[in-house]
Design a protein around this motif. Structure first.
Motif, mmCIF file in Angstrom:
data_model
loop_
_atom_site.group_PDB
_atom_site.id
_atom_site.type_symbol
_atom_site.label_atom_id
_atom_site.label_comp_id
_atom_site.label_asym_id
_atom_site.label_seq_id
_atom_site.Cartn_x
_atom_site.Cartn_y
_atom_site.Cartn_z
ATOM 1 N N ALA A 75 0.478 10.421 8.948
ATOM 2 C CA ALA A 75 0.097 10.763 7.597
ATOM 3 C C ALA A 75 -1.543 10.716 7.414
ATOM 4 O O ALA A 75 -2.060 11.577 6.909
ATOM 5 N N ALA A 76 -2.017 9.623 7.903
ATOM 6 C CA ALA A 76 -3.512 9.592 8.061
ATOM 7 C C ALA A 76 -4.168 10.580 8.973
ATOM 8 O O ALA A 76 -5.187 10.744 8.430
ATOM 9 N N MET A 77 -3.548 11.308 9.839
ATOM 10 C CA MET A 77 -4.135 12.077 10.728
ATOM 11 C C MET A 77 -3.795 13.750 9.934
ATOM 12 O O MET A 77 -4.179 14.950 10.454
ATOM 13 N N GLY A 78 -2.958 13.557 8.948
ATOM 14 C CA GLY A 78 -2.636 15.027 8.236
ATOM 15 C C GLY A 78 -1.262 15.813 9.132
ATOM 16 O O GLY A 78 -1.324 17.103 8.890
ATOM 17 N N VAL A 136 0.477 19.231 14.028
ATOM 18 C CA VAL A 136 -0.671 19.448 12.944
ATOM 19 C C VAL A 136 -1.434 20.679 13.290
ATOM 20 O O VAL A 136 -1.395 20.882 14.487
ATOM 21 N N THR A 137 -1.599 21.309 12.464
ATOM 22 C CA THR A 137 -2.582 22.546 12.903
ATOM 23 C C THR A 137 -3.984 22.096 12.880
ATOM 24 O O THR A 137 -4.366 21.117 12.387
ATOM 25 N N PRO A 138 -4.878 22.645 13.722
ATOM 26 C CA PRO A 138 -6.062 22.150 14.172
ATOM 27 C C PRO A 138 -6.903 22.113 12.996
ATOM 28 O O PRO A 138 -7.904 21.272 12.757
ATOM 29 N N ALA A 139 -6.897 23.233 11.811
ATOM 30 C CA ALA A 139 -7.675 23.112 10.664
ATOM 31 C C ALA A 139 -7.270 22.003 9.898
ATOM 32 O O ALA A 139 -8.101 21.548 8.887
ATOM 33 N N ALA A 141 -5.979 18.742 10.505
ATOM 34 C CA ALA A 141 -6.066 17.390 11.350
ATOM 35 C C ALA A 141 -7.221 16.688 10.631
ATOM 36 O O ALA A 141 -8.447 17.052 10.552
ATOM 37 N N LEU A 142 -6.807 15.319 10.102
ATOM 38 C CA LEU A 142 -7.826 14.684 9.555
ATOM 39 C C LEU A 142 -8.372 13.572 10.293
ATOM 40 O O LEU A 142 -7.598 12.700 11.136
ATOM 41 N N LYS A 143 -9.642 13.743 10.602
ATOM 42 C CA LYS A 143 -10.338 12.706 11.533
ATOM 43 C C LYS A 143 -11.199 11.715 10.999
ATOM 44 O O LYS A 143 -11.940 12.043 10.003
ATOM 45 N N ARG A 144 -11.394 10.189 11.523
ATOM 46 C CA ARG A 144 -12.261 9.415 10.990
ATOM 47 C C ARG A 144 -13.630 9.671 11.014
ATOM 48 O O ARG A 144 -14.441 9.397 10.179
ATOM 49 N N ALA A 209 -9.190 16.980 1.892
ATOM 50 C CA ALA A 209 -10.204 15.775 2.440
ATOM 51 C C ALA A 209 -10.923 16.100 3.652
ATOM 52 O O ALA A 209 -10.644 16.947 4.451
ATOM 53 N N HIS A 210 -11.977 15.362 4.032
ATOM 54 C CA HIS A 210 -12.674 15.413 5.277
ATOM 55 C C HIS A 210 -12.055 14.450 6.276
ATOM 56 O O HIS A 210 -11.855 14.966 7.355
ATOM 57 N N ALA A 211 -12.432 13.229 5.651
ATOM 58 C CA ALA A 211 -11.775 12.323 6.707
ATOM 59 C C ALA A 211 -10.658 11.328 6.012
ATOM 60 O O ALA A 211 -10.418 11.276 4.771
ATOM 61 N N CYS A 212 -9.834 10.792 6.916
ATOM 62 C CA CYS A 212 -8.718 9.790 6.374
ATOM 63 C C CYS A 212 -8.429 8.720 7.424
ATOM 64 O O CYS A 212 -8.633 9.097 8.716
ATOM 65 N N ILE A 213 -7.761 7.547 6.942
ATOM 66 C CA ILE A 213 -7.152 6.090 7.599
ATOM 67 C C ILE A 213 -6.216 5.644 6.804
ATOM 68 O O ILE A 213 -6.436 5.800 5.527
ATOM 69 N N ASP A 214 -5.424 5.039 7.553
ATOM 70 C CA ASP A 214 -4.471 4.047 6.584
ATOM 71 C C ASP A 214 -4.940 2.785 6.524
ATOM 72 O O ASP A 214 -5.389 2.406 7.278
#
Length: 321
Positions: A75-78, A136-139, A141-144, A209-214
């Motif tokens: 979930a945190a990675m989208g 996840v599609t490349p577009a 994907a949520l990255k830290r 979102a731009h970035a995400c983390i759990d």
């Protein structure tokens, strides 16, 4: 005498329900098909008895949590969670424990729509390792490392409940209660033992979102991971951090805040949304009756977290070593 293959056949040989599984449990490896134009997202977590869950935790809760915390990483990675493997180390073949653990694990797999596709079992000190895979599609994907100056910082749900539950599970009799308070006690214990991976929220979050983390190790420590990766800082309005009714009823505000900032184990999502996208994001979440709260914003003060009064907040939390 029952052995490894009997154990697998009795407790973990479930038919795959989802798409993409060509070969599942029972061979030397699983065979999977990833959707076109998608990337494979992979994560792994190990849970150790007495470290990641109290030794007296019900085995069904252990099974459910072992998978939920991994789904939370997806979930945190989208990413959409799809498949998982299980490596299980046990001191003995305990039928009652295995029945409970398997039931909890299977319930979580059904809840999140993921398939068990393989793994390993062996004898030793009790540890549970789950490797999860998603798409996840490349577009999306949520990255830290993607937080931007001016982004608004949000969290889902409420924070601090699991830390309060851990204190209760470890026998803090000073906050143990009966009657109405007992319901709050049980709520916090449940949040510790059966966290909810925010997969539904993630499907909206990844659009904005731009970035995400759990939040697994405490709000401050996990936020700092984002700030280090993105080379930025943050201002947190501690008055806006959301607490549950249960937590607020059991503890004064100062203790609630301490649990939220440094306690961990909530597995809520912490993420950053561009300021000009916030209205659309909040509307989309509201339409799905999903909970989120803005708690601050991203600054250019690299790797520094301050509160609304410009006081430096120390990013302490759970330490794995």
């Amino acid at each position: 005498m029952a052995g490894e293959f009997d154990l697998i056949a009795r407790y973990f040989n479930w038919p795959a329900q989802g798409e993409g599984v060509s070969l599942s449990v029972g061979d030397d490896a699983a065979l999977l098909s990833v959707k076109a134009q998608h990337q494979l997202a992979i994560s792994v977590d190990t849970l150790v008895s007495g470290v990641h869950f109290p030794v007296n935790t019900h085995p069904a809760d252990i099974g459910h949590k072992a998978l939920s915390v991994n789904v939370s990483d997806m979930a945190a990675m989208g990413a959409e969670p799809r498949w998982f493997t299980l490596a299980l180390t046990l001191p003995e073949y305990n039928t009652a424990w295995l029945e409970g653990f398997s039931a909890g694990l299977k319930q979580a797999a059904d809840d999140y729509g993921v398939d068990l596709i393989g793994g390993d079992t062996t004898r030793g000190s009790q540890t549970i390792t789950v490797q999860i895979m998603g798409e996840v599609t490349p577009a999306a994907a949520l990255k830290r490392s993607a937080a931007k100056l001016g982004d608004v910082i949000f969290v889902t749900g409420t924070l601090g409940d699991a830390a309060a539950g851990l204190a209760l599970a470890q026998g803090d009799s000073s906050i143990y209660a009966s009657g109405e308070k007992r319901a709050y006690h049980d709520y916090c214990i449940q949040r510790l033992n059966r966290p909810t991976a925010r997969t539904v929220e993630s499907r909206i979050i990844r659009q904005y979102a731009h970035a995400c983390i759990d939040v697994s190790d405490g709000l401050l420590q996990d936020l700092m991971h984002v700030l280090k990766a993105s080379q930025c800082g943050a201002v947190i309005n501690t008055d806006d951090i959301p607490f549950s009714e249960a937590l607020s009823s059991l503890h004064p505000p100062e203790q609630c805040l301490q649990y939220a900032l440094t306690g961990g184990d909530d597995y809520e999502l912490l993420f950053t949304v561009p300021d000009d996208q916030c209205d659309g994001f909040i509307k989309a979440m509201s339409e799905q009756q999903l909970s989120c709260q803005a708690i601050g914003y991203i600054t250019d003060d690299a790797e520094q977290i301050i509160n609304q009064y410009s006081h430096l907040l120390t990013a302490t939390g759970f330490q794995h070593f």
